[in-house]
Design an enzyme around this catalytic site. Structure first.
Site, short mmCIF file in Angstrom:
data_model
loop_
_atom_site.label_atom_id
_atom_site.label_comp_id
_atom_site.label_asym_id
_atom_site.label_seq_id
_atom_site.Cartn_x
_atom_site.Cartn_y
_atom_site.Cartn_z
N GLY A 1 0.84 -1.14 -0.11
CA GLY A 1 0.06 0.02 -0.08
C GLY A 1 0.79 1.21 0.07
O GLY A 1 1.99 1.21 -0.51
N ARG A 2 0.41 2.20 0.62
CA ARG A 2 1.21 3.59 0.68
C ARG A 2 2.50 3.43 1.11
O ARG A 2 3.41 3.90 0.53
CB ARG A 2 0.34 4.51 1.53
CG ARG A 2 -1.21 5.05 0.67
CD ARG A 2 -1.82 5.66 2.05
NE ARG A 2 -2.39 4.71 3.12
CZ ARG A 2 -3.69 4.41 3.26
NH1 ARG A 2 -4.60 5.20 2.62
NH2 ARG A 2 -3.91 3.68 4.29
N ILE A 3 2.62 2.65 2.20
CA ILE A 3 4.17 2.45 3.10
C ILE A 3 4.62 1.36 2.07
O ILE A 3 6.03 1.65 1.97
CB ILE A 3 3.81 2.40 4.52
CG1 ILE A 3 3.05 3.33 5.25
CG2 ILE A 3 5.36 2.15 4.97
CD1 ILE A 3 2.59 3.21 6.46
N ARG B 1 2.19 -4.36 12.51
CA ARG B 1 1.69 -4.67 13.82
C ARG B 1 2.19 -5.93 14.46
O ARG B 1 2.61 -6.79 13.57
CB ARG B 1 0.25 -4.60 13.96
CG ARG B 1 -0.49 -3.39 13.74
CD ARG B 1 -0.32 -2.24 14.88
NE ARG B 1 -1.29 -1.01 14.53
CZ ARG B 1 -0.76 0.05 14.15
NH1 ARG B 1 0.83 0.17 13.97
NH2 ARG B 1 -1.44 1.12 14.09
N ASP C 1 9.89 -3.24 15.13
CA ASP C 1 9.38 -2.15 15.68
C ASP C 1 8.01 -2.29 16.56
O ASP C 1 7.75 -1.26 17.21
CB ASP C 1 9.14 -1.14 14.67
CG ASP C 1 9.11 0.38 15.27
OD1 ASP C 1 9.60 0.81 16.01
OD2 ASP C 1 7.93 1.15 14.56
N GLU D 1 2.41 -4.58 23.51
CA GLU D 1 3.38 -3.18 23.73
C GLU D 1 2.77 -2.58 25.14
O GLU D 1 1.49 -2.38 25.30
CB GLU D 1 3.42 -2.13 22.67
CG GLU D 1 3.74 -2.84 21.47
CD GLU D 1 3.60 -2.15 20.06
OE1 GLU D 1 3.06 -1.04 20.30
OE2 GLU D 1 4.20 -2.60 19.17
N HIS E 1 8.14 0.91 18.67
CA HIS E 1 6.81 1.42 17.87
C HIS E 1 7.43 2.94 17.70
O HIS E 1 6.44 3.92 17.79
CB HIS E 1 5.72 1.17 18.71
CG HIS E 1 4.66 1.34 17.52
ND1 HIS E 1 3.43 0.53 17.78
CD2 HIS E 1 4.43 2.06 16.50
CE1 HIS E 1 2.50 0.75 17.19
NE2 HIS E 1 3.35 1.55 16.19
#
Ligand code: NDP
Length: 314
Positions: A150-152, A229, A253, A258, A276
């Site tokens: 996608g975008r990332i 995630r 990350d 978390e 993160h």
């Protein structure tokens, strides 16, 4: 209380820029500090970061709720189905963070391949006096598999192309707007590549997508980077693969629970861990805050919001 300023509740940690903007334009309450029960009846928006957990039961506390503004692109903690049922608008902050998340993905790739954090420790500890640092692995020209385009994912691919990497990707549906090789089966992709980067949304649809079978396919020379995630990777299987060295290493990350990172993971020397922070630059957190505020402002001005989550686009 101002009759002009709508009342909002901040549901999780948000950037200071967003706090300031909220305080200028809204009456702001904090999730765990609402003492006056009447506040619940007046709140019209919830505001939180990408890790916010807002379920139907929590929304039900707010009978006048109109909007949930997420300062982050991922919104897997929000029950969007329940929100839609009540006509509650949900917005997020896509695009403005693509560069930073992609930069960190490349940083983690370089860190695991070239063992930069371990080399730093080696130099600080003066271990160099006893001999040279171990040889590491080459990133330039290697095979990269991106899970999520996608975008990332596309921003990661663009950067990886500058490293002459041989790029392929896996998504549920093949894109017709990118030239990278599409691999319909994730295990096949993991088998083919040296480095696998996860950058899908979280939530039920991607839970444990990177499982023991995928890790086995990645193999003892393969590295995993997760900037998506924690839930996207089977963390127990990953720890076992790292301990048994059935994969070469991982750059992470994000984690399942978390900010709790399992001790077994923290003990390993074939991982690079970050808390993160992929979108955590001053510039990007400012841009995310501005977009989260712009969505709120548009909604309360009776205008269309700028970036609704896909489920709330009409
Ligand atoms: P997009 O919605 O633009 O892209 C998501 C991609 O994931 C699409 O290519 C989609 O393709 C793919 N995808 C979705 N489900 C699956 C699946 N089950 N199997 C394989 N591929 C899948 O999102 P962004 O690129 O903007 O963001 C991606 C995620 O990155 C966010 O949702 C968030 O979780 C994470 N993120 C993490 C940050 C951090 O701090 N570490 C910061 C920002 C984002 P298709 O639908 O065809 O399967």
């Amino acid at each position: 209380m101002s009759i002009h300023h709508p009342e909002v509740v901040v549901t999780s940690r948000i950037p200071p820029f967003l706090t300031t903007g909220l305080q200028e334009n809204f009456v702001v309450h904090e999730r765990d500090h609402i003492r006056d029960r009447q506040v619940f009846g007046r709140v019209r928006a919830l505001v939180g970061g990408g890790e916010s957990k807002i379920d139907a039961a929590y929304m039900a506390l707010f009978p006048a709720l109109e909007m949930i503004s997420v300062c982050g692109v991922g919104y897997d903690g929000i029950d969007v189905v329940a929100a839609k049922k009540r006509g509650i608008m949900v917005t997020h902050t896509p695009d403005v963070l693509n560069d930073d998340v992609a930069d960190l993905a490349l940083g983690l790739l370089l860190s695991v391949a070239r063992k930069i954090p371990a080399a730093d420790r080696f130099t600080r500890n003066a271990d160099w006096l006893d001999g040279p640092f171990q040889l590491t692995r080459k990133l330039t020209g290697a095979k990269l598999g991106i899970v999520g385009m996608g975008r990332i994912g596309q921003a990661i691919a663009k950067r990886a192309a500058a490293f002459d990497m041989d790029i392929s990707y896996h998504t549920r549906s093949q894109r017709n707007d990118v030239a990278y090789q599409y691999v319909a089966n994730l295990v096949d992709l993991a088998t083919q590549v040296d480095y696998l980067v996860a950058i899908t949304p979280g939530g039920a649809g991607t839970k444990n997508l990177i499982n023991a079978e995928v890790l086995k396919a990645l193999g003892p020379q393969g590295f995993l980077v997760n900037v998506a995630r924690g839930s996207v990777v089977d963390q127990t299987a990953l720890i076992e693969a790292l301990q048994k060295k059935t994969i070469a290493g991982a750059g992470l990350d994000v984690f399942v629970d978390e900010p709790n990172v399992p001790a077994e993971l923290r003990k390993l020397d074939n991982v690079v861990l970050t808390p993160h922070i992929a979108s955590g630059t001053v510039e990007t957190r400012k841009a995310m805050s501005a977009l989260a505020l712009a969505n709120l402002a548009a909604h309360f001005a009776g205008q269309p919001v700028k970036t609704p989550v896909p489920e709330c686009r009409t």
